[in-house]
Design a protein around this motif. Structure first.
Motif, short mmCIF file in Angstrom:
data_model
loop_
_atom_site.label_atom_id
_atom_site.label_comp_id
_atom_site.label_asym_id
_atom_site.label_seq_id
_atom_site.Cartn_x
_atom_site.Cartn_y
_atom_site.Cartn_z
N ARG A 1 31.50 28.61 30.81
CA ARG A 1 32.65 29.52 30.79
C ARG A 1 33.13 29.76 29.37
O ARG A 1 32.83 28.98 28.46
CB ARG A 1 33.83 28.95 31.60
CG ARG A 1 33.55 28.61 33.05
CD ARG A 1 32.89 29.71 33.81
NE ARG A 1 32.95 29.57 35.25
CZ ARG A 1 32.18 28.78 35.97
NH1 ARG A 1 31.30 27.98 35.41
NH2 ARG A 1 32.29 28.76 37.28
N ASP A 2 33.92 30.80 29.23
CA ASP A 2 34.54 31.08 27.95
C ASP A 2 35.53 29.97 27.61
O ASP A 2 36.10 29.35 28.48
CB ASP A 2 35.33 32.40 28.02
CG ASP A 2 34.45 33.58 27.70
OD1 ASP A 2 33.34 33.32 27.20
OD2 ASP A 2 34.85 34.71 27.96
N GLU A 3 35.72 29.79 26.33
CA GLU A 3 36.60 28.71 25.91
C GLU A 3 38.04 28.90 26.41
O GLU A 3 38.70 27.94 26.77
CB GLU A 3 36.60 28.60 24.39
CG GLU A 3 36.82 27.18 23.92
CD GLU A 3 36.31 26.97 22.52
OE1 GLU A 3 36.93 26.20 21.80
OE2 GLU A 3 35.30 27.59 22.15
N VAL A 4 38.48 30.15 26.44
CA VAL A 4 39.86 30.41 26.90
C VAL A 4 40.03 30.10 28.37
O VAL A 4 41.11 29.72 28.81
CB VAL A 4 40.25 31.88 26.68
CG1 VAL A 4 41.22 32.00 25.54
CG2 VAL A 4 39.06 32.78 26.49
N ASP A 5 38.96 30.28 29.13
CA ASP A 5 39.08 30.13 30.58
C ASP A 5 38.89 28.69 31.05
O ASP A 5 39.15 28.38 32.19
CB ASP A 5 38.02 31.00 31.28
CG ASP A 5 38.29 32.47 31.08
OD1 ASP A 5 39.47 32.80 30.86
OD2 ASP A 5 37.35 33.27 31.14
N ARG A 6 38.45 27.84 30.14
CA ARG A 6 38.03 26.51 30.59
C ARG A 6 39.12 25.73 31.28
O ARG A 6 38.87 25.00 32.22
CB ARG A 6 37.48 25.72 29.41
CG ARG A 6 36.04 26.11 29.17
CD ARG A 6 35.39 25.32 28.12
NE ARG A 6 34.20 26.06 27.68
CZ ARG A 6 33.60 25.88 26.53
NH1 ARG A 6 34.06 24.99 25.68
NH2 ARG A 6 32.55 26.59 26.23
N LYS A 7 40.35 25.89 30.80
CA LYS A 7 41.39 25.07 31.41
C LYS A 7 41.83 25.59 32.78
O LYS A 7 42.55 24.92 33.49
CB LYS A 7 42.58 24.90 30.47
CG LYS A 7 43.27 26.17 30.06
CD LYS A 7 44.53 25.80 29.26
CE LYS A 7 45.33 27.00 28.90
NZ LYS A 7 44.89 27.72 27.71
#
Lengths: 190, 157
Positions: B106-112
């Motif tokens: 996943r994209d880094e922004v979406d990981r959380k």
């Protein structure tokens, strides 16, 4: 001289479209995934002492390997679990039989009483997943009903119908989902 | 005689089928947009329990699935509940690695916002589910979703 281009017969376009349509009809799955959302606690920190919680603030629910319930040290019934949990989590000021309350100032709501009650859920390794979900569901129902009541009182509609994120957050803060799941262990003989 | 029969008696003009492709195309686009291709073949039986307090699982692209249930080919793999990740059976020890790969994808922004949906057969024992949950906690995947079907009506209490 340019040759006249013959018109392409579009009569079979419908057939081609039908073919594609049928393909997508067959492969499509319309089911929406639904479920009960939960947030797991981070792994326990060995350096951190176990928080001291008063006995009256805990609502203990145990499920054994035969899917039987023990609610507050008495054999319980899944049908009454929701009402018992709801009564436990509702606000009773200065009542020894119910959990303590604390005053909290929440934006949009002002100063409200928030219950310090915690539901402690413990299940055996042999408990069926079905039963576990039923228990989680009843507890979630209790919290949802309380949230609805509060939401109706302040905003005039059910919690699920709230659109404003701030209002949602305020209600969530006033009625938190305080379900604590014990570290797994075997209850009773296996 | 025949010269007075210019109008056919009661004959309806044929319905034009020229717009048929358009109608079909419209349906086609509808299904193309709504369709979700099934990505994994289930190797375990899943009969999710029913519940009333369910929420919709949103943002399908940010959900990773863990399937737990008795194997489909019980004569080959027995009836004990197994864990399926992606397209094969795995053990509890593989969960952390699975979560790590899911995160990487996943994209880094979406990981959380990554949610783990647990699709578990109703008759599975909690032991294996608890083990999986412990692993998820270790892996830092705290947002989970117990997949349940919506109960349409509550039976009389």
């Amino acid at each position: 001289m340019r040759r006249p281009v013959g018109e392409i017969n579009a009569g079979s376009m419908a057939d081609i479209a039908f073919l594609l349509l049928i393909f997508f009809l067959v492969t499509t799955t319309m089911d929406v995934d639904t479920g009960i959302a939960r947030i797991l606690p981070p792994p326990p920190d060995p350096n951190q002492p176990i928080p001291d919680v008063k006995e009256r603030n805990i609502f203990k629910v145990l499920v054994n390997r035969n899917d039987q319930l023990l609610v507050r040290d008495k054999p319980g019934d899944i049908r009454y679990l929701k009402d018992e949990a709801k009564e436990f989590l509702s606000i009773h000021i200065d009542d020894e039989r119910f959990p303590e309350v604390k005053e909290e100032t929440i934006p949009l709501l002002g100063t409200v009483f928030v219950s310090k009650g915690i539901i402690s859920l413990k299940n055996d390794r042999g408990t069926s997943y079905d039963m576990y979900i039923q228990v989680q569901n009843e507890l979630a129902a209790a919290v949802n009903e309380l949230r609805n009541e509060l939401s109706r009182k302040y905003f005039g509609m059910d919690f699920e119908k709230l659109i404003n994120e701030d209002q949602k957050k305020a209600v969530q803060q006033a009625v938190p989902i305080s379900i604590s799941e014990a570290e797994p262990e075997n209850v009773g003989d296996n | 005689m025949s010269r007075f029969k210019k109008k056919k008696a009661g004959g309806n003009p044929g319905i034009s089928t020229a717009s048929l492709p358009d109608i079909i195309f419209m349906l086609l686009f509808f299904f193309m947009v709504t369709t979700v291709m099934r990505e994994t073949t289930l190797l375990v039986k899943i009969k999710a329990p029913e519940a009333t307090e369910v929420q919709k699982l949103e943002k399908k692209s940010l959900v990773s699935f863990i399937y737990i249930g008795p194997p489909m080919k019980s004569e080959l793999y027995g009836t004990e509940s197994r864990i399926q990740l992606n397209d094969s059976y795995h053990t509890v020890g593989d969960i952390q690695e699975f979560i790590a790969t899911e995160r990487e994808a996943r994209d880094e922004v979406d990981r959380k916002f990554l949610t783990t949906s647990m699709k578990v057969h109703g008759e599975t024992k909690m032991g294996i589910v608890t083990d999986v949950k412990q692993e998820l906690r270790q892996a830092g995947a705290f947002k989970i979703n117990y997949s349940t079907r919506k109960k349409l009506h509550k039976e009389g209490l």
